[in-house]
Write a protein that holds these residues in place. Sequence first.
Motif, PDB file in Angstrom:
ATOM      1  N   THR A  64     -37.070  -6.906 -24.143  1.00 53.75           N
ATOM      2  CA  THR A  64     -35.798  -6.674 -23.464  1.00 53.75           C
ATOM      3  C   THR A  64     -35.165  -5.371 -23.934  1.00 53.75           C
ATOM      4  N   ARG A  65     -35.134  -5.154 -25.233  1.00 55.10           N
ATOM      5  CA  ARG A  65     -34.556  -3.928 -25.782  1.00 55.10           C
ATOM      6  C   ARG A  65     -35.299  -2.696 -25.270  1.00 55.10           C
ATOM      7  N   GLU A  66     -36.636  -2.749 -25.288  1.00 57.03           N
ATOM      8  CA  GLU A  66     -37.418  -1.586 -24.849  1.00 57.03           C
ATOM      9  C   GLU A  66     -37.217  -1.286 -23.370  1.00 57.03           C
ATOM     10  N   VAL A  67     -37.259  -2.308 -22.520  1.00 54.92           N
ATOM     11  CA  VAL A  67     -37.095  -2.048 -21.098  1.00 54.92           C
ATOM     12  C   VAL A  67     -35.699  -1.489 -20.804  1.00 54.92           C
ATOM     13  N   LYS A  68     -34.682  -1.996 -21.494  1.00 60.40           N
ATOM     14  CA  LYS A  68     -33.327  -1.474 -21.288  1.00 60.40           C
ATOM     15  C   LYS A  68     -33.214  -0.013 -21.747  1.00 60.40           C
ATOM     16  N   GLU A  69     -33.798   0.296 -22.902  1.00 56.70           N
ATOM     17  CA  GLU A  69     -33.742   1.672 -23.408  1.00 56.70           C
ATOM     18  C   GLU A  69     -34.486   2.634 -22.488  1.00 56.70           C
ATOM     19  N   ARG A  70     -35.676   2.236 -22.045  1.00 54.48           N
ATOM     20  CA  ARG A  70     -36.475   3.124 -21.204  1.00 54.48           C
ATOM     21  C   ARG A  70     -35.848   3.326 -19.829  1.00 54.48           C
ATOM     22  N   CYS A  71     -35.272   2.283 -19.261  1.00 56.45           N
ATOM     23  CA  CYS A  71     -34.587   2.430 -17.974  1.00 56.45           C
ATOM     24  C   CYS A  71     -33.302   3.242 -18.129  1.00 56.45           C
ATOM     25  N   HIS A  72     -32.640   3.085 -19.273  1.00 55.11           N
ATOM     26  CA  HIS A  72     -31.432   3.874 -19.560  1.00 55.11           C
ATOM     27  C   HIS A  72     -31.755   5.363 -19.560  1.00 55.11           C
ATOM     28  N   THR A  73     -32.891   5.754 -20.139  1.00 53.98           N
ATOM     29  CA  THR A  73     -33.260   7.179 -20.159  1.00 53.98           C
ATOM     30  C   THR A  73     -33.517   7.697 -18.752  1.00 53.98           C
ATOM     31  N   LEU A  74     -33.838   6.800 -17.809  1.00 55.46           N
ATOM     32  CA  LEU A  74     -34.023   7.200 -16.414  1.00 55.46           C
ATOM     33  C   LEU A  74     -32.703   7.173 -15.640  1.00 55.46           C
ATOM     34  N   GLY A  75     -31.626   6.737 -16.303  1.00 54.39           N
ATOM     35  CA  GLY A  75     -30.308   6.736 -15.676  1.00 54.39           C
ATOM     36  C   GLY A  75     -29.859   5.405 -15.116  1.00 54.39           C
ATOM     37  N   PHE A  76     -30.549   4.314 -15.473  1.00 60.07           N
ATOM     38  CA  PHE A  76     -30.220   3.015 -14.908  1.00 60.07           C
ATOM     39  C   PHE A  76     -29.799   2.011 -15.968  1.00 60.07           C
ATOM     40  N   ALA A  77     -28.869   1.161 -15.574  1.00 60.66           N
ATOM     41  CA  ALA A  77     -28.503  -0.016 -16.373  1.00 60.66           C
ATOM     42  C   ALA A  77     -29.234  -1.191 -15.746  1.00 60.66           C
ATOM     43  N   VAL A  78     -29.893  -1.989 -16.581  1.00 59.95           N
ATOM     44  CA  VAL A  78     -30.651  -3.125 -16.061  1.00 59.95           C
ATOM     45  C   VAL A  78     -30.260  -4.410 -16.771  1.00 59.95           C
ATOM     46  N   ASP A  79     -30.511  -5.500 -16.086  1.00 60.91           N
ATOM     47  CA  ASP A  79     -30.344  -6.831 -16.651  1.00 60.91           C
ATOM     48  C   ASP A  79     -31.728  -7.458 -16.698  1.00 60.91           C
ATOM     49  N   VAL A  80     -32.045  -8.114 -17.807  1.00 62.01           N
ATOM     50  CA  VAL A  80     -33.335  -8.778 -17.961  1.00 62.01           C
ATOM     51  C   VAL A  80     -33.082 -10.262 -18.177  1.00 62.01           C
ATOM     52  N   ARG A  81     -33.636 -11.082 -17.285  1.00 64.03           N
ATOM     53  CA  ARG A  81     -33.557 -12.531 -17.412  1.00 64.03           C
ATOM     54  C   ARG A  81     -34.977 -13.056 -17.559  1.00 64.03           C
ATOM     55  N   TRP A  82     -35.136 -14.072 -18.372  1.00 65.23           N
ATOM     56  CA  TRP A  82     -36.459 -14.644 -18.623  1.00 65.23           C
ATOM     57  C   TRP A  82     -36.606 -15.948 -17.856  1.00 65.23           C
ATOM     58  N   MET A  83     -37.606 -15.985 -16.987  1.00 70.60           N
ATOM     59  CA  MET A  83     -37.843 -17.130 -16.119  1.00 70.60           C
ATOM     60  C   MET A  83     -39.025 -17.938 -16.643  1.00 70.60           C
ATOM     61  N   THR A  84     -38.956 -19.261 -16.459  1.00 73.29           N
ATOM     62  CA  THR A  84     -40.097 -20.094 -16.824  1.00 73.29           C
ATOM     63  C   THR A  84     -41.226 -19.841 -15.834  1.00 73.29           C
ATOM     64  N   VAL A  85     -42.442 -20.159 -16.251  1.00 76.12           N
ATOM     65  CA  VAL A  85     -43.622 -19.935 -15.426  1.00 76.12           C
ATOM     66  C   VAL A  85     -44.308 -21.278 -15.205  1.00 76.12           C
ATOM     67  N   ALA A  86     -44.734 -21.510 -13.966  1.00 69.14           N
ATOM     68  CA  ALA A  86     -45.438 -22.745 -13.626  1.00 69.14           C
ATOM     69  C   ALA A  86     -46.881 -22.420 -13.237  1.00 69.14           C
ATOM     70  N   ASP A  87     -47.751 -23.396 -13.449  1.00 66.32           N
ATOM     71  CA  ASP A  87     -49.139 -23.223 -13.018  1.00 66.32           C
ATOM     72  C   ASP A  87     -49.253 -23.559 -11.534  1.00 66.32           C
ATOM     73  N   GLY A  88     -50.458 -23.572 -11.005  1.00 60.64           N
ATOM     74  CA  GLY A  88     -50.682 -23.819  -9.583  1.00 60.64           C
ATOM     75  C   GLY A  88     -50.249 -25.188  -9.105  1.00 60.64           C
ATOM     76  N   THR A  89     -50.084 -26.129 -10.029  1.00 63.45           N
ATOM     77  CA  THR A  89     -49.659 -27.486  -9.650  1.00 63.45           C
ATOM     78  C   THR A  89     -48.153 -27.666  -9.768  1.00 63.45           C
ATOM     79  N   GLY A  90     -47.466 -26.637 -10.250  1.00 63.54           N
ATOM     80  CA  GLY A  90     -46.020 -26.729 -10.414  1.00 63.54           C
ATOM     81  C   GLY A  90     -45.586 -27.153 -11.802  1.00 63.54           C
ATOM     82  N   ARG A  91     -46.540 -27.390 -12.697  1.00 66.46           N
ATOM     83  CA  ARG A  91     -46.219 -27.795 -14.070  1.00 66.46           C
ATOM     84  C   ARG A  91     -45.764 -26.568 -14.863  1.00 66.46           C
TER      85      ARG A  91
END
Length: 146
Positions: A64-91
């Motif tokens: 999160t820190r790295e993506v925010k810093e790197r996008c900041h150098t390009l002139g953007f403010a970003v928000d990073v949210r972490w989503m859960t991941v499911a397999d092909g069955t939805g688990r």
Amino acid sequence: MSVPIIGQSQSQPDRFDREYGGVHLRSETAQGDVLDTEILELEAVLKDMQDRYSAKAFELTSFTREVKERCHTLGFAVDVRWMTVADGTGRILEGVRSPEIEIVGRVEKKAFDHDQKVHEVTHNILDLDEAPGIIKSEGARGGHPH
């Protein structure tokens, strides 16, 4: 004379303003005011990070820190949210997260260059399937139908 913008809090800076020292052009950025060359720069950053982070376990805060810093150098403010991941069955896969990265605005207070956007789109900077030099307009209002 300054006029408050509807929907923008004038009392307290929000978490993005505090984190980035001010975030500008939020609604314009949300509506797509991003240059094609900026899209290519953002894609390069995210591709590099995906290549480096995807094959190993890592701390979410470091990513999160790295993506925010790197996008900041390009002139953007970003928000990073972490989503859960499911397999092909939805688990839900325990301990596996996927980042959702949203551009929330710009870190510099300057007007967006619409002429540059038109130039980049008409010159097919993103190398899209559309023919260069054409900007399609769905349901144009007013004027001639051609």
